[in-house]
Design a protein around this motif. Structure first.
Motif, PDB file in Angstrom:
ATOM      1  N   SER A 151       0.835  -1.198   0.000  1.00  0.00           N
ATOM      2  CA  SER A 151       0.000   0.000   0.000  1.00  0.00           C
ATOM      3  C   SER A 151       0.868   1.246   0.000  1.00  0.00           C
ATOM      4  O   SER A 151       2.013   1.221   0.463  1.00  0.00           O
ATOM      5  N   GLU A 152       0.294   2.334  -0.494  1.00  0.00           N
ATOM      6  CA  GLU A 152       1.063   3.568  -0.597  1.00  0.00           C
ATOM      7  C   GLU A 152       1.395   4.143   0.780  1.00  0.00           C
ATOM      8  O   GLU A 152       2.425   4.791   0.948  1.00  0.00           O
ATOM      9  N   LEU A 153       0.566   3.892   1.765  1.00  0.00           N
ATOM     10  CA  LEU A 153       0.803   4.416   3.106  1.00  0.00           C
ATOM     11  C   LEU A 153       1.257   3.301   4.041  1.00  0.00           C
ATOM     12  O   LEU A 153       0.809   2.157   3.942  1.00  0.00           O
ATOM     13  N   LEU A 154       2.145   3.665   4.968  1.00  0.00           N
ATOM     14  CA  LEU A 154       2.659   2.746   5.977  1.00  0.00           C
ATOM     15  C   LEU A 154       2.384   3.335   7.357  1.00  0.00           C
ATOM     16  O   LEU A 154       2.666   4.513   7.601  1.00  0.00           O
ATOM     17  N   LEU A 155       1.853   2.518   8.249  1.00  0.00           N
ATOM     18  CA  LEU A 155       1.651   2.938   9.629  1.00  0.00           C
ATOM     19  C   LEU A 155       2.378   1.969  10.545  1.00  0.00           C
ATOM     20  O   LEU A 155       2.057   0.777  10.585  1.00  0.00           O
ATOM     21  N   PHE A 156       3.378   2.472  11.258  1.00  0.00           N
ATOM     22  CA  PHE A 156       4.072   1.673  12.265  1.00  0.00           C
ATOM     23  C   PHE A 156       3.385   1.927  13.602  1.00  0.00           C
ATOM     24  O   PHE A 156       3.306   3.069  14.074  1.00  0.00           O
ATOM     25  N   LEU A 157       2.902   0.841  14.184  1.00  0.00           N
ATOM     26  CA  LEU A 157       2.063   0.935  15.373  1.00  0.00           C
ATOM     27  C   LEU A 157       2.638   0.041  16.464  1.00  0.00           C
ATOM     28  O   LEU A 157       2.966  -1.118  16.211  1.00  0.00           O
ATOM     29  N   ASN A 158       2.782   0.566  17.672  1.00  0.00           N
ATOM     30  CA  ASN A 158       3.266  -0.247  18.785  1.00  0.00           C
ATOM     31  C   ASN A 158       2.199  -1.250  19.225  1.00  0.00           C
ATOM     32  O   ASN A 158       1.000  -0.962  19.180  1.00  0.00           O
ATOM     33  N   PRO A 159       2.622  -2.417  19.710  1.00  0.00           N
ATOM     34  CA  PRO A 159       1.643  -3.412  20.151  1.00  0.00           C
ATOM     35  C   PRO A 159       0.943  -3.034  21.454  1.00  0.00           C
ATOM     36  O   PRO A 159      -0.080  -3.636  21.783  1.00  0.00           O
ATOM     37  N   ASP A 160       1.490  -2.060  22.177  1.00  0.00           N
ATOM     38  CA  ASP A 160       0.833  -1.625  23.414  1.00  0.00           C
ATOM     39  C   ASP A 160      -0.035  -0.395  23.178  1.00  0.00           C
ATOM     40  O   ASP A 160      -0.274   0.387  24.097  1.00  0.00           O
ATOM     41  N   THR A 161      -0.497  -0.237  21.932  1.00  0.00           N
ATOM     42  CA  THR A 161      -1.429   0.839  21.609  1.00  0.00           C
ATOM     43  C   THR A 161      -2.780   0.239  21.237  1.00  0.00           C
ATOM     44  O   THR A 161      -2.888  -0.948  20.932  1.00  0.00           O
TER      45      THR A 161
END
Length: 395
Positions: free
Chosen positions: A90-100
């Motif tokens: 995908s054109e967008l990337l979201l890095f997300l913590n597992p504690d969120t």
């Protein structure tokens, strides 16, 4: 996929996990439950860094395709993020913590922001971190300087904040959306072409400062960070790192020193080393003695011993000061690069020691109505959790 779905921007969400227990499952469930009408989640990629608590087992993304990458050992946060990014298109990337955990309107707020004129000049977008009671947490930071670190070492950032600005912005400074130096890595959204053009996260950082490094490199090509106040994110914080003991301090000291040697004049970086080994070490020991905590005493000594062992290697690392956008690797991809990838590669340099002026920065986010690569992925059926081979480069 319908034409209406193609018109909605698509994002791949990458979550790096290490022993976060049920928080990881709660994070995935929150992604499924959030309003995705303005920002479609094409894939969730969980990269598990050899967890011992089975936290990556039994994950279910419901109607969202979900991939689990299992590393045989802990490869570090930066490397795992790059691994996860390689599993989406995908054109967008979201890095997300597992504690969120996302709120029902988190991605809706992001989707509303994407087509605005302000978004066109943004490189990286972050959200508003809150606790269980909705109270604001740390969401943004200033780019660290020698004065920043000295203030934190001595407590002068609390006594004289105008002379020694704190590293992290206070909640009062983040009461509305605004450009910032850096958003924290717990919710870190950017365009894939920018991520790949900058070479992804620098895998020399094992833990800490990898997102600061990437934010600074993006800033230097004209694409800064933006704090999006309406995008609320529940963030517990320090769930994995709290398990590291003295290794946590070691990684923090090593990463910030690596950042200094990469982005500062070497004389200033060496001054930071001197302050770390004298002023800060003494201040830490005084605090530990005051608390009468044997475990903190042990962790401090373990952390500094590890830092002293790693310091010669860090100090030998050489980066060209003209080479700020360049990373010394490129994230691995499953498919051959296309025209968009080759264009993105123009941001940076031709190779180590061969710097060139970066190409004009492109807008950070696609306008709503343009299809990303999410409609072109070779997706597995929703709900499946296949294992993936270890594609990282660093052992």
């Amino acid at each position: 996929m319908t034409s209406e779905q193609r018109a909605v921007p698509a994002v791949d969400i990458v979550i790096v996990n290490w022993n976060t227990g049920d928080l990881l499952r709660a994070c995935v469930r929150s992604i499924v439950r959030t309003d995705r009408s303005r920002l479609r989640v094409a894939r969730i990629v969980v990269v598990d860094n050899a967890s011992a608590d089975d936290s990556a087992d039994g994950l279910d993304g419901a109607e969202i395709p979900l991939t689990v990458v299992r590393n045989a050992h802990n490869r570090g946060f930066a490397t795992a993020c790059n691994q996860g990014a390689a599993h989406g298109e995908s054109e967008l990337l979201l890095f997300l913590n597992p504690d969120t955990a996302l709120y029902p309107d988190t991605l809706l707020a992001v989707g509303d922001f994407l087509p605005t004129p302000v978004a066109g000049g943004v490189g990286i977008c972050g959200g508003r971190m809150v606790d269980e009671e909705g109270r604001p947490g740390i969401s943004c930071s200033r780019f660290p300087t020698l004065r920043t670190f000295l203030g934190k070492m001595t407590g002068l950032d609390r006594l004289l904040p105008t002379l020694f600005p704190p590293h992290h912005l206070r909640p009062a400074e983040t009461s509305a959306s605004c450009p910032v130096d850096q958003v924290i890595g717990a919710f870190f959204l950017l365009r894939r072409s920018l991520f790949e053009g900058l070479g992804g996260f620098d895998e020399n950082y094992f833990l800490y400062y990898e997102e600061t490094d990437l934010a600074l490199r993006a800033h230097r090509v004209g694409l800064g960070c933006y704090y999006l106040h309406p995008a609320r994110v529940h963030h517990v914080g320090e769930v994995s790192s709290a398990q590291l003991g003295g290794a946590r301090l070691r990684h923090s000291l090593c990463s910030r020193t690596r950042y200094a040697f990469r982005h500062w004049p070497r004389s200033r970086a060496w001054l930071l080393v001197a302050l770390t080994l004298t002023v800060e070490f003494a201040a830490r020991l005084v605090r530990v003695l005051a608390r009468r905590s044997p475990s903190e005493w042990r962790d401090t000594l373990v952390g500094y011993r590890g830092y002293a062992q790693d310091l010669p290697v860090i100090a030998r690392t050489t980066y060209s000061t003209k080479d700020a956008p360049h990373a010394h690797h490129r994230p691995h991809r499953r498919t051959a690069p296309g025209p968009r990838d080759r264009a993105a590669a123009d941001v940076g340099t031709t190779g180590p020691g061969h710097s060139r002026h970066p190409a004009p920065a492109s807008p950070a986010f696609p306008a709503v109505g343009t299809a990303g690569r999410g409609g072109q992925t070779h997706e597995r059926p929703p709900g499946t959790v296949p294992a993936a081979t270890d594609r990282g480069r660093r052992n």
